[in-house]
Design an enzyme around this catalytic site. Structure first.
Site, PDB file in Angstrom:
ATOM      1  N   ASN A   9       2.087  -0.132  -9.272  1.00  0.00           N
ATOM      2  CA  ASN A   9       0.972   0.794  -9.069  1.00  0.00           C
ATOM      3  C   ASN A   9       1.435   1.815  -8.037  1.00  0.00           C
ATOM      4  OD1 ASN A   9      -1.406   2.105  -8.441  1.00  0.00           O
ATOM      5  ND2 ASN A   9      -2.417   0.302  -7.553  1.00  0.00           N
ATOM      6  N   TRP A  10       1.729   3.015  -8.527  1.00  0.00           N
ATOM      7  CA  TRP A  10       2.245   4.044  -7.623  1.00  0.00           C
ATOM      8  C   TRP A  10       1.171   4.627  -6.704  1.00  0.00           C
ATOM      9  CZ3 TRP A  10       5.738   7.379 -11.405  1.00  0.00           C
ATOM     10  CH2 TRP A  10       6.951   6.710 -11.587  1.00  0.00           C
ATOM     11  N   LYS A  11      -0.091   4.351  -7.004  1.00  0.00           N
ATOM     12  CA  LYS A  11      -1.205   4.907  -6.202  1.00  0.00           C
ATOM     13  C   LYS A  11      -1.052   6.440  -6.140  1.00  0.00           C
ATOM     14  CE  LYS A  11      -1.592   0.477  -3.958  1.00  0.00           C
ATOM     15  NZ  LYS A  11      -1.926  -0.300  -2.755  1.00  0.00           N
ATOM     16  N   HIS A  99      -9.653  -1.557  -8.564  1.00  0.00           N
ATOM     17  CA  HIS A  99      -8.760  -1.769  -7.421  1.00  0.00           C
ATOM     18  C   HIS A  99      -9.581  -1.651  -6.126  1.00  0.00           C
ATOM     19  CE1 HIS A  99      -5.578  -1.260  -4.503  1.00  0.00           C
ATOM     20  NE2 HIS A  99      -4.762  -1.786  -5.390  1.00  0.00           N
ATOM     21  N   GLU A 148      -6.303  -9.771  -5.604  1.00  0.00           N
ATOM     22  CA  GLU A 148      -5.705  -9.007  -4.513  1.00  0.00           C
ATOM     23  C   GLU A 148      -6.560  -9.092  -3.253  1.00  0.00           C
ATOM     24  OE1 GLU A 148      -2.885  -5.794  -5.920  1.00  0.00           O
ATOM     25  OE2 GLU A 148      -4.877  -4.950  -6.156  1.00  0.00           O
ATOM     26  N   GLY A 154      -0.703  -3.756   1.216  1.00  0.00           N
ATOM     27  CA  GLY A 154       0.004  -2.750   2.008  1.00  0.00           C
ATOM     28  C   GLY A 154       0.213  -3.131   3.457  1.00  0.00           C
ATOM     29  N   SER A 185       1.364  -7.108  -0.882  1.00  0.00           N
ATOM     30  CA  SER A 185       2.612  -7.259  -0.120  1.00  0.00           C
ATOM     31  C   SER A 185       3.661  -8.134  -0.808  1.00  0.00           C
ATOM     32  CB  SER A 185       2.320  -7.758   1.306  1.00  0.00           C
ATOM     33  OG  SER A 185       1.545  -6.791   1.998  1.00  0.00           O
ATOM     34  N   GLY A 206       2.499  -2.525  -5.213  1.00  0.00           N
ATOM     35  CA  GLY A 206       2.233  -1.185  -4.706  1.00  0.00           C
ATOM     36  C   GLY A 206       3.512  -0.621  -4.108  1.00  0.00           C
ATOM     37  N   GLY A 207       3.692  -0.826  -2.812  1.00  0.00           N
ATOM     38  CA  GLY A 207       4.866  -0.306  -2.104  1.00  0.00           C
ATOM     39  C   GLY A 207       6.183  -0.663  -2.772  1.00  0.00           C
TER      40      GLY A 207
END
Ligand code: PGA
Length: 227
Positions: A9-11, A99, A148, A154, A185, A206-207
């Site tokens: 998920n690049w957000k 989300h 989540e 994050g 994470s 994510g990251g």
């Protein structure tokens, strides 16, 4: 061996040019990716990059799927700024709904999220529905649930794999949805501890999805648990 979902998920990251560069870097590993038959890799990009993402995936013949990060709860019409399920379907197979960042920063409610899932399903999109715990309702029609915990997103502080496994077992029991993944994470170093848990069917990233080299390294580690 189980089928694992690895969902990036690049957000709010990546321009069209950055999307092209990311995919051409990942394409170096195409032959290895093709060996990871048990992995379903999905990349969820911003709307502006989605058609490029889809075209480049096809042009490079990469074994990954495209997803959106959100969609409109409405059908088409006078809803300025909203992107409908029918539009998303042209460029993606999957969509994330609910989300925690959408719930927190955009005030999305369970009722609105159900409308989004209804729209997604009416247009043949597969829904990855996120919840922060085992008690938050899951909209009817969701295909995959993402557990989540908000505090783990994050922050570098992931949930323990054992707790995630227990919460996911509970979500499966209450919703009847057989595919539930963990997010918060996850990185190349800890991914194996999550996907080797019996109830965890994959991870949301994510990251860890932003750098193609690190992402590929993470996929390799996840695939190793399935050998
Ligand atoms: P993170 O985000 O991997 O950066 O913690 C996970 C998510 O929000 O899906």
């Amino acid at each position: 061996m189980k089928h694992l979902y690895l969902i990036g998920n690049w957000k709010s990251n990546k321009t069209i040019a950055e999307t092209r560069a990311w995919l051409s870097q990942l394409a170096q590993y195409k032959a290895q990716l093709e060996q990871y038959a048990e992995l379903q890799v999905i990349l969820c990009a911003p709307y502006t990059a989605l058609s490029t993402l889809k075209e480049e995936i096809e042009r490079l013949a990469l074994p990954i799927a495209a997803g959106a990060q959100d969609l409109s709860p409405f059908v088409e019409g006078a809803y300025t700024g909203a992107v409908t399920a029918r539009m998303v379907r042209e460029v993606a197979d999957y969509v994330i709904v609910g989300h925690s960042e959408r719930r927190k920063y955009f005030g999305e409610t369970d009722e609105m999220l159900q409308k989004k899932v209804d729209q997604a399903k009416a247009h043949g999109l597969k829904v990855v529905y996120c919840v922060p715990d085992a008690t938050t309702p899951v909209a009817k029609g969701a295909d995959i649930v993402g557990y989540e915990p908000v505090w783990a997103i994050g922050t570098g502080q992931s949930e323990t794999p054992e707790n995630a496994n227990a919460v996911i077992a509970k979500i499966k029991a209450t919703t009847g949805i057989p595919t539930v993944i963990y997010g918060g994470s996850v990185n190349a170093d800890n991914v194996t501890t999550f996907v080797s848990q019996p109830e965890i069917d994959g991870v949301l990233l994510g990251g860890a999805s932003l750098d193609p080299e690190k992402f590929f390294h993470l996929l390799t580690n996840a695939a190793g648990t399935q050998a």
